[in-house]
Scaffold this motif. Structure first.
Motif, PDB file in Angstrom:
ATOM      1  N   MET A 110       0.839  -1.189   0.000  1.00 42.06           N
ATOM      2  CA  MET A 110       0.000   0.000   0.000  1.00 42.06           C
ATOM      3  C   MET A 110       0.878   1.243   0.000  1.00 42.06           C
ATOM      4  SD  MET A 110      -2.967   1.228   2.680  1.00 42.06           S
ATOM      5  CE  MET A 110      -1.849   1.591   4.043  1.00 42.06           C
ATOM      6  N   ARG A 111       0.513   2.196  -0.843  1.00 45.75           N
ATOM      7  CA  ARG A 111       1.188   3.486  -0.835  1.00 45.75           C
ATOM      8  C   ARG A 111       0.193   4.567  -0.441  1.00 45.75           C
ATOM      9  NH1 ARG A 111       4.539   4.779  -6.037  1.00 45.75           N
ATOM     10  NH2 ARG A 111       2.657   4.127  -7.157  1.00 45.75           N
ATOM     11  N   CYS A 112       0.716   5.612   0.166  1.00 42.78           N
ATOM     12  CA  CYS A 112      -0.117   6.741   0.582  1.00 42.78           C
ATOM     13  C   CYS A 112       0.239   7.953  -0.259  1.00 42.78           C
ATOM     14  CB  CYS A 112       0.096   7.048   2.068  1.00 42.78           C
ATOM     15  SG  CYS A 112      -0.727   8.573   2.615  1.00 42.78           S
ATOM     16  N   ILE A 113      -0.766   8.614  -0.805  1.00 44.04           N
ATOM     17  CA  ILE A 113      -0.568   9.872  -1.527  1.00 44.04           C
ATOM     18  C   ILE A 113      -1.033  10.995  -0.612  1.00 44.04           C
ATOM     19  CG2 ILE A 113      -1.249  11.252  -3.521  1.00 44.04           C
ATOM     20  CD1 ILE A 113      -1.528   8.703  -5.116  1.00 44.04           C
ATOM     21  N   SER A 114      -0.107  11.876  -0.267  1.00 39.03           N
ATOM     22  CA  SER A 114      -0.382  12.951   0.680  1.00 39.03           C
ATOM     23  C   SER A 114       0.039  14.290   0.071  1.00 39.03           C
ATOM     24  CB  SER A 114       0.373  12.695   1.990  1.00 39.03           C
ATOM     25  OG  SER A 114       0.068  13.680   2.957  1.00 39.03           O
TER      26      SER A 114
ATOM     27  N   GLU B  76       5.104   3.181   1.350  1.00 42.99           N
ATOM     28  CA  GLU B  76       5.753   4.385   0.835  1.00 42.99           C
ATOM     29  C   GLU B  76       4.744   5.525   0.881  1.00 42.99           C
ATOM     30  OE1 GLU B  76       8.528   5.285  -2.979  1.00 42.99           O
ATOM     31  OE2 GLU B  76       6.432   4.823  -3.476  1.00 42.99           O
ATOM     32  N   ILE B  77       5.251   6.734   1.064  1.00 45.39           N
ATOM     33  CA  ILE B  77       4.394   7.920   1.033  1.00 45.39           C
ATOM     34  C   ILE B  77       4.822   8.792  -0.138  1.00 45.39           C
ATOM     35  CG2 ILE B  77       3.715  10.034   2.231  1.00 45.39           C
ATOM     36  CD1 ILE B  77       3.931   8.570   4.854  1.00 45.39           C
ATOM     37  N   ILE B  78       3.873   9.106  -0.991  1.00 44.77           N
ATOM     38  CA  ILE B  78       4.112  10.013  -2.115  1.00 44.77           C
ATOM     39  C   ILE B  78       3.674  11.403  -1.673  1.00 44.77           C
ATOM     40  CG2 ILE B  78       3.514  10.563  -4.500  1.00 44.77           C
ATOM     41  CD1 ILE B  78       2.894   7.591  -4.921  1.00 44.77           C
ATOM     42  N   ILE B  79       4.616  12.327  -1.611  1.00 40.29           N
ATOM     43  CA  ILE B  79       4.323  13.694  -1.189  1.00 40.29           C
ATOM     44  C   ILE B  79       4.093  14.559  -2.423  1.00 40.29           C
ATOM     45  CG2 ILE B  79       5.214  15.749  -0.032  1.00 40.29           C
ATOM     46  CD1 ILE B  79       4.629  13.728   1.954  1.00 40.29           C
ATOM     47  N   CYS B  80       2.902  15.106  -2.553  1.00 45.27           N
ATOM     48  CA  CYS B  80       2.595  16.002  -3.664  1.00 45.27           C
ATOM     49  C   CYS B  80       2.945  17.428  -3.246  1.00 45.27           C
ATOM     50  CB  CYS B  80       1.118  15.910  -4.029  1.00 45.27           C
ATOM     51  SG  CYS B  80       0.618  14.281  -4.640  1.00 45.27           S
ATOM     52  N   LEU B  81       3.794  18.072  -4.034  1.00 44.76           N
ATOM     53  CA  LEU B  81       4.316  19.398  -3.699  1.00 44.76           C
ATOM     54  C   LEU B  81       4.020  20.387  -4.815  1.00 44.76           C
ATOM     55  CD1 LEU B  81       7.765  18.012  -2.600  1.00 44.76           C
ATOM     56  CD2 LEU B  81       6.165  19.091  -1.015  1.00 44.76           C
ATOM     57  N   SER B  82       3.618  21.588  -4.422  1.00 49.17           N
ATOM     58  CA  SER B  82       3.456  22.681  -5.381  1.00 49.17           C
ATOM     59  C   SER B  82       4.416  23.822  -5.075  1.00 49.17           C
ATOM     60  CB  SER B  82       2.011  23.208  -5.356  1.00 49.17           C
ATOM     61  OG  SER B  82       1.088  22.206  -5.698  1.00 49.17           O
ATOM     62  N   ASP B  83       4.679  24.046  -3.793  1.00 47.77           N
ATOM     63  CA  ASP B  83       5.521  25.158  -3.344  1.00 47.77           C
ATOM     64  C   ASP B  83       6.900  24.628  -2.952  1.00 47.77           C
ATOM     65  OD1 ASP B  83       6.721  27.317  -2.081  1.00 47.77           O
ATOM     66  OD2 ASP B  83       4.838  28.002  -1.184  1.00 47.77           O
ATOM     67  N   PRO B  84       7.968  25.111  -3.591  1.00 46.24           N
ATOM     68  CA  PRO B  84       9.320  24.632  -3.245  1.00 46.24           C
ATOM     69  C   PRO B  84       9.665  24.813  -1.773  1.00 46.24           C
ATOM     70  CG  PRO B  84       9.364  25.871  -5.294  1.00 46.24           C
ATOM     71  CD  PRO B  84       7.996  26.067  -4.721  1.00 46.24           C
ATOM     72  N   SER B  85       9.046  25.808  -1.117  1.00 47.03           N
ATOM     73  CA  SER B  85       9.368  26.042   0.293  1.00 47.03           C
ATOM     74  C   SER B  85       8.886  24.907   1.189  1.00 47.03           C
ATOM     75  CB  SER B  85       8.751  27.365   0.761  1.00 47.03           C
ATOM     76  OG  SER B  85       7.328  27.299   0.722  1.00 47.03           O
ATOM     77  N   ALA B  86       7.998  24.067   0.658  1.00 45.67           N
ATOM     78  CA  ALA B  86       7.493  22.944   1.449  1.00 45.67           C
ATOM     79  C   ALA B  86       8.277  21.666   1.205  1.00 45.67           C
ATOM     80  CB  ALA B  86       6.015  22.711   1.130  1.00 45.67           C
ATOM     81  N   ALA B  87       9.283  21.722   0.324  1.00 42.60           N
ATOM     82  CA  ALA B  87      10.004  20.502  -0.050  1.00 42.60           C
ATOM     83  C   ALA B  87      10.797  19.918   1.110  1.00 42.60           C
ATOM     84  CB  ALA B  87      10.927  20.784  -1.230  1.00 42.60           C
ATOM     85  N   GLY B  88      11.102  20.746   2.115  1.00 43.33           N
ATOM     86  CA  GLY B  88      11.890  20.258   3.241  1.00 43.33           C
ATOM     87  C   GLY B  88      11.209  19.147   4.015  1.00 43.33           C
ATOM     88  N   ILE B  89       9.887  19.053   3.908  1.00 39.67           N
ATOM     89  CA  ILE B  89       9.169  18.006   4.639  1.00 39.67           C
ATOM     90  C   ILE B  89       9.613  16.621   4.181  1.00 39.67           C
ATOM     91  CG2 ILE B  89       7.214  17.969   3.033  1.00 39.67           C
ATOM     92  CD1 ILE B  89       5.395  17.402   5.357  1.00 39.67           C
ATOM     93  N   ALA B  90       9.944  16.499   2.890  1.00 38.05           N
ATOM     94  CA  ALA B  90      10.386  15.203   2.372  1.00 38.05           C
ATOM     95  C   ALA B  90      11.693  14.785   3.034  1.00 38.05           C
ATOM     96  CB  ALA B  90      10.541  15.271   0.859  1.00 38.05           C
ATOM     97  N   SER B  91      12.617  15.737   3.176  1.00 36.64           N
ATOM     98  CA  SER B  91      13.895  15.426   3.829  1.00 36.64           C
ATOM     99  C   SER B  91      13.685  15.057   5.294  1.00 36.64           C
ATOM    100  CB  SER B  91      14.839  16.626   3.719  1.00 36.64           C
ATOM    101  OG  SER B  91      15.093  16.935   2.360  1.00 36.64           O
ATOM    102  N   ASP B  92      12.777  15.779   5.968  1.00 34.82           N
ATOM    103  CA  ASP B  92      12.499  15.469   7.373  1.00 34.82           C
ATOM    104  C   ASP B  92      11.973  14.042   7.527  1.00 34.82           C
ATOM    105  OD1 ASP B  92      13.294  17.994   8.084  1.00 34.82           O
ATOM    106  OD2 ASP B  92      11.254  18.822   8.145  1.00 34.82           O
TER     107      ASP B  92
ATOM    108  N   ILE C  48       9.968   7.847   1.004  1.00 36.26           N
ATOM    109  CA  ILE C  48       9.284   9.007   0.429  1.00 36.26           C
ATOM    110  C   ILE C  48       9.538   9.082  -1.071  1.00 36.26           C
ATOM    111  CG2 ILE C  48       9.254  11.550   0.372  1.00 36.26           C
ATOM    112  CD1 ILE C  48       7.872  10.376   2.776  1.00 36.26           C
ATOM    113  N   GLN C  49       8.507   9.519  -1.802  1.00 30.70           N
ATOM    114  CA  GLN C  49       8.654   9.870  -3.215  1.00 30.70           C
ATOM    115  C   GLN C  49       8.025  11.246  -3.412  1.00 30.70           C
ATOM    116  OE1 GLN C  49       6.908   7.137  -6.067  1.00 30.70           O
ATOM    117  NE2 GLN C  49       6.750   8.724  -7.617  1.00 30.70           N
ATOM    118  N   LYS C  50       8.768  12.162  -4.010  1.00 31.27           N
ATOM    119  CA  LYS C  50       8.242  13.509  -4.252  1.00 31.27           C
ATOM    120  C   LYS C  50       7.547  13.563  -5.610  1.00 31.27           C
ATOM    121  CE  LYS C  50      12.225  15.527  -3.359  1.00 31.27           C
ATOM    122  NZ  LYS C  50      13.265  16.581  -3.153  1.00 31.27           N
ATOM    123  N   LEU C  51       6.392  14.245  -5.633  1.00 29.32           N
ATOM    124  CA  LEU C  51       5.610  14.382  -6.855  1.00 29.32           C
ATOM    125  C   LEU C  51       5.209  15.848  -6.991  1.00 29.32           C
ATOM    126  CD1 LEU C  51       4.416  12.434  -9.059  1.00 29.32           C
ATOM    127  CD2 LEU C  51       2.274  12.513  -7.777  1.00 29.32           C
ATOM    128  N   TRP C  52       5.712  16.506  -8.017  1.00 32.28           N
ATOM    129  CA  TRP C  52       5.429  17.931  -8.194  1.00 32.28           C
ATOM    130  C   TRP C  52       4.142  18.121  -8.994  1.00 32.28           C
ATOM    131  CZ3 TRP C  52       7.875  21.562  -5.512  1.00 32.28           C
ATOM    132  CH2 TRP C  52       9.113  21.236  -4.944  1.00 32.28           C
TER     133      TRP C  52
END
Length: 408
Positions: free
Chosen positions: A4-8, A44-60, A68-72
């Motif tokens: 199972m993967r989570c899209i957040s 796995e959690i797929i993090i959907c990002l629109s604002d670059p300033s929020a990208a730090g959450i993936a590193s955390d 984690i997988q980042k999805l813009w």
């Protein structure tokens, strides 16, 4: 077992520690995705990002050993961007995968786009939706309790079920929904007066829809009779437990013109009139093959009534001989040889026998064309066949009045 993967979704802003809870299990963290990882167990959690300033959450999250997988995705400020969000989310999911959606940090259009994507993936891509969750603001007890919105996706199933019945005469999807609804209510034990009529009513509608599409008039009229029985009691239960089905009940009331129990066949004139109304119903729903097939059989029944053979109106051998009688009349009008039946002389004694034969020829020819799937050398277009099928009712009505003059 499928992974199972989570899209957040992640947005900018300062993150505050909260106590997130799933049922009775809680975890304290400033990152909702960490709580989801421990409480729901995605691989796995797929993090959907629109604002670059929020990208730090993936590193955390990665620093806490969370895959984690980042999805813009775009911000969704216009229609092309909304389509891009939809396509990007759906494109990140594989067929038959298990997906959990989290919309806690989804803002603006994202909750709605998530609902559309989840519905599409479930219906078209055979994806299993484990949930559509979000954690509302902290309650009075200091906890953020996850809420699962997945049950609300069932609204689309009810919409489709209602449309299937009212537009396409297919009650099977609605029957499945009603059966599950009534069963769940009884199993929950929460209602002092649970529904007791809904499943039986939906079953009769299913029988009716199958009989209509299979051109079984006796079964269709009988099922219609059962479906309108105790309609007020059904209305009361629908209002309490399934108000979305009220449009189906309204359509059910309209079946009163088609309702007839088999015993009504003792009055063959009225019983065959119900069958003609059923042909009109089939035509209204685009069931042209079924309407023409039944129309031909009704002509045979009507001539049997005129010849005082209606006591045996369902006798297959007599019906076949009456049909041969009409076909023989058609050949006689063309001065072509034919084999007489025991009813041929009776037919030509009627002053209007030629008019009856012409009607029979038109409808029988159309029925044969349909029954043989156009496997002939005639150049009939689909549109012309549809037009001819749509126009059969006046011919059948005329045949009715020729055979039952007292009904004129």
């Amino acid at each position: 077992m499928n992974q199972m993967r989570c899209i957040s979704f992640a947005g900018p802003g300062r993150f505050i520690k909260k106590r997130y809870c799933r049922d009775t299990v809680c975890i304290e963290t400033e990152l909702v995705q960490e709580a989801i990882f421990h409480l729901y167990g995605p691989d796995e959690i797929i993090i959907c990002l629109s604002d670059p300033s929020a990208a730090g959450i993936a590193s955390d999250l990665e620093g806490r050993n969370i895959p984690i997988q980042k999805l813009w995705i775009p911000f969704g400020t216009d229609e092309p961007q909304l389509w891009e969000i939809f396509s990007t989310i759906c494109g990140a999911v594989k067929d038959k995968e298990v997906v959990l959606f989290d919309i806690t940090a989804g803002c603006h259009s994202l909750p709605f786009m998530t609902f559309l994507a989840a519905s599409y993936l479930q219906s078209v891509c055979h994806v299993t939706i484990a949930g559509v969750i979000y954690a509302p603001v902290t309650g009075d007890d200091g906890f953020c309790r996850f809420v699962d919105l997945k049950p609300m996706m069932g609204i689309l199933d009810w919409i489709a079920g209602v449309k299937a019945v009212t537009n396409y005469v297919d009650a099977e999807p609605m029957y499945s929904l009603v059966k599950d609804l009534q069963g769940n209510i009884h199993r929950s034990g929460e209602h002092p007066e649970p529904p007791v009529r809904l499943t039986s009513w939906a079953s009769l509608l299913w029988q009716f829809s199958d009989a209509v599409r299979l051109a079984r008039p006796v079964d269709a009229l009988y099922a219609a009779s059962g479906a309108i029985h105790d309609i007020d009691g059904i209305n009361e239960e629908l209002l309490r437990f399934a108000p979305s089905l009220i449009p189906v009940l309204a359509a059910t009331r309209d079946l009163s013109d088609l309702a007839a129990e088999p015993e009504m066949a003792r009055n063959m004139g009225e019983y065959v009139r119900k069958q003609i109304r059923l042909i009109g119903f089939q035509l209204d729903k685009g069931l042209f093959l079924q309407a023409v097939t039944l129309g031909r059989e009704v002509l045979i029944t009507l001539l049997m009534i005129r010849m005082n053979l209606d006591a045996d109106w369902r006798d297959a051998d007599i019906r076949h001989e009456v049909s041969r009688t009409l076909t023989g009349g058609s050949l006689a009008m063309q001065n072509r040889p034919y084999e007489k039946t025991r009813y041929s002389d009776d037919l030509i004694r009627y002053d209007d026998w030629k008019e009856m034969v012409l009607i029979w020829t038109r409808i029988s020819d159309l029925r044969n064309n349909l029954a043989h799937c156009g496997m002939n050398q005639r150049d009939d277009s689909v549109r012309s066949i549809r037009k001819r099928a749509s126009d059969i009712l006046p011919d059948i009505e005329r045949f009715y009045h020729l055979c039952l003059p007292e009904k004129r």
